[in-house]
Motif scaffolding. Structure first.
Motif, PDB file in Angstrom:
ATOM      1  N   HIS A 104      35.141  26.626  -0.265  1.00 28.60           N
ATOM      2  CA  HIS A 104      34.510  25.318  -0.070  1.00 28.60           C
ATOM      3  C   HIS A 104      34.919  24.338  -1.166  1.00 28.60           C
ATOM      4  O   HIS A 104      34.879  23.117  -0.961  1.00 28.60           O
TER       5      HIS A 104
ATOM      6  N   GLU B 228      36.980  25.357  11.638  1.00 30.95           N
ATOM      7  CA  GLU B 228      35.641  24.794  11.502  1.00 30.95           C
ATOM      8  C   GLU B 228      34.569  25.841  11.796  1.00 30.95           C
ATOM      9  O   GLU B 228      33.461  25.785  11.258  1.00 30.95           O
ATOM     10  N   GLU B 229      34.910  26.827  12.620  1.00 34.22           N
ATOM     11  CA  GLU B 229      33.961  27.883  12.976  1.00 34.22           C
ATOM     12  C   GLU B 229      33.848  28.961  11.899  1.00 34.22           C
ATOM     13  O   GLU B 229      32.801  29.600  11.779  1.00 34.22           O
TER      14      GLU B 229
ATOM     15  N   PRO C 217      30.841  24.292   6.405  1.00 37.03           N
ATOM     16  CA  PRO C 217      30.953  22.866   6.695  1.00 37.03           C
ATOM     17  C   PRO C 217      31.392  22.087   5.459  1.00 37.03           C
ATOM     18  O   PRO C 217      30.911  22.337   4.351  1.00 37.03           O
ATOM     19  N   GLY C 218      32.339  21.177   5.654  1.00 33.77           N
ATOM     20  CA  GLY C 218      32.821  20.364   4.544  1.00 33.77           C
ATOM     21  C   GLY C 218      34.016  20.940   3.809  1.00 33.77           C
ATOM     22  O   GLY C 218      34.555  20.299   2.910  1.00 33.77           O
ATOM     23  N   THR C 219      34.448  22.150   4.178  1.00 35.73           N
ATOM     24  CA  THR C 219      35.643  22.728   3.548  1.00 35.73           C
ATOM     25  C   THR C 219      36.868  21.925   3.965  1.00 35.73           C
ATOM     26  O   THR C 219      37.031  21.557   5.124  1.00 35.73           O
TER      27      THR C 219
ATOM     28  N   SER D 159      41.173  18.032   7.367  1.00 37.14           N
ATOM     29  CA  SER D 159      40.096  17.501   6.527  1.00 37.14           C
ATOM     30  C   SER D 159      40.449  17.539   5.050  1.00 37.14           C
ATOM     31  O   SER D 159      39.560  17.472   4.203  1.00 37.14           O
TER      32      SER D 159
END
Length: 262
Positions: free
Chosen positions: A89, A106-107, A111-113, A138
């Motif tokens: 992360h 994403e799975e 979240p946010g990685t 991202s």
């Protein structure tokens, strides 16, 4: 770029090809490269040959580096990443696992990685590769600048839409096998007509390198490049006609269709 550390989770053929290219081009210092693999003794030997750092596990790789390259088989991605999601992360994550685009990461990541999915090909090992990148990612702007500056030294970094990632990876990733078959066949023909095998391979290989470089630099349509070599009634057009009768184009199309399941 000094002291920017890159780690490889998995150290198979593709990870080794990337490391070899990075070292060849002096894009990253050996002491700034880290890797882990299931077989630690084999890993240790492979790392020693290159002067890079072997790690006992993925946790160590992630803790020691700024960017983590996920280079395990696709079916192992979720299992390998699960214990290190917290560390990842705080890192830039780049995948070279085929069939693992943005949504799948994403799975399996928190979240946010920050992450990017890519498909490199083996010529990255000599600094002449292709790294197809999913346009959707991202990574921060700084992450992506690091990625592009470092990895563009070992090949063409080409962003594509998610829907094109599979076929772009097929053309660039499977293409070296097809090109090698053509190279071998062309060299065999040279040997058949009296060339020493080593010389025949050398001529065929440089011809492929030069033709690709000419197209990239000029942007010319391949048909125009072909026509430029074919004089009326000349030797080359006779060879082209023989390849057409043999179904070269159809065979290449069929090969891609077979891979893409069409």
């Amino acid at each position: 770029m000094e002291n920017y550390k890159i780690g490889f989770v998995g150290f198979g053929n593709m990870a080794q090809a990337l490391v070899d290219g990075l070292l060849l081009k002096k894009a990253v210092a050996p002491q700034d490269l880290y890797a882990c693999a299931k077989d630690y003794e084999k890993l240790r030997q492979n790392c020693a040959q290159r002067g890079i750092n072997p790690c006992r596990d993925a946790q160590e790789v992630a803790q020691e580096t700024d960017m983590v390259i996920i280079a395990v088989k696709p079916y192992l991605v979720a299992e390998v990443l699960s214990p290190i999601r917290e560390v990842l992360h705080e890192r830039a994550v780049v995948s070279v696992a085929a069939g693992y685009p943005f949504e799948r990461y994403e799975e399996v990541l928190l979240p946010g990685t920050r992450h990017l999915s890519t498909i490199p090909n083996t010529p990255v090992s000599v600094g002449e590769g292709i790294i197809v990148c999913e346009r959707r990612h991202s990574l921060s702007e700084e992450d992506y600048r690091h990625f592009e500056r470092i990895f563009s030294q070992v090949g063409l970094v080409q962003p594509v839409e998610t829907s094109q990632l599979g076929v772009a990876g097929t053309v660039s990733g499977c293409g070296p096998a097809f090109a090698s078959m053509f190279l071998e066949a062309l060299a065999d023909a040279g040997v058949k007509h009296g060339l020493p095998r080593a010389l025949s391979y050398r001529l065929a290989s440089q011809m492929i390198v030069g033709t690709g470089a000419l197209q990239l630099q000029s942007g010319a349509h391949p048909g125009v490049m072909k026509d430029a070599v074919c004089s009326p009634g000349g030797t080359t057009i006779k060879g082209v006609a023989a390849l057409e009768r043999g179904g070269l184009r159809a065979a290449v199309l069929d090969a891609i269709d077979a891979i893409e399941g069409k």
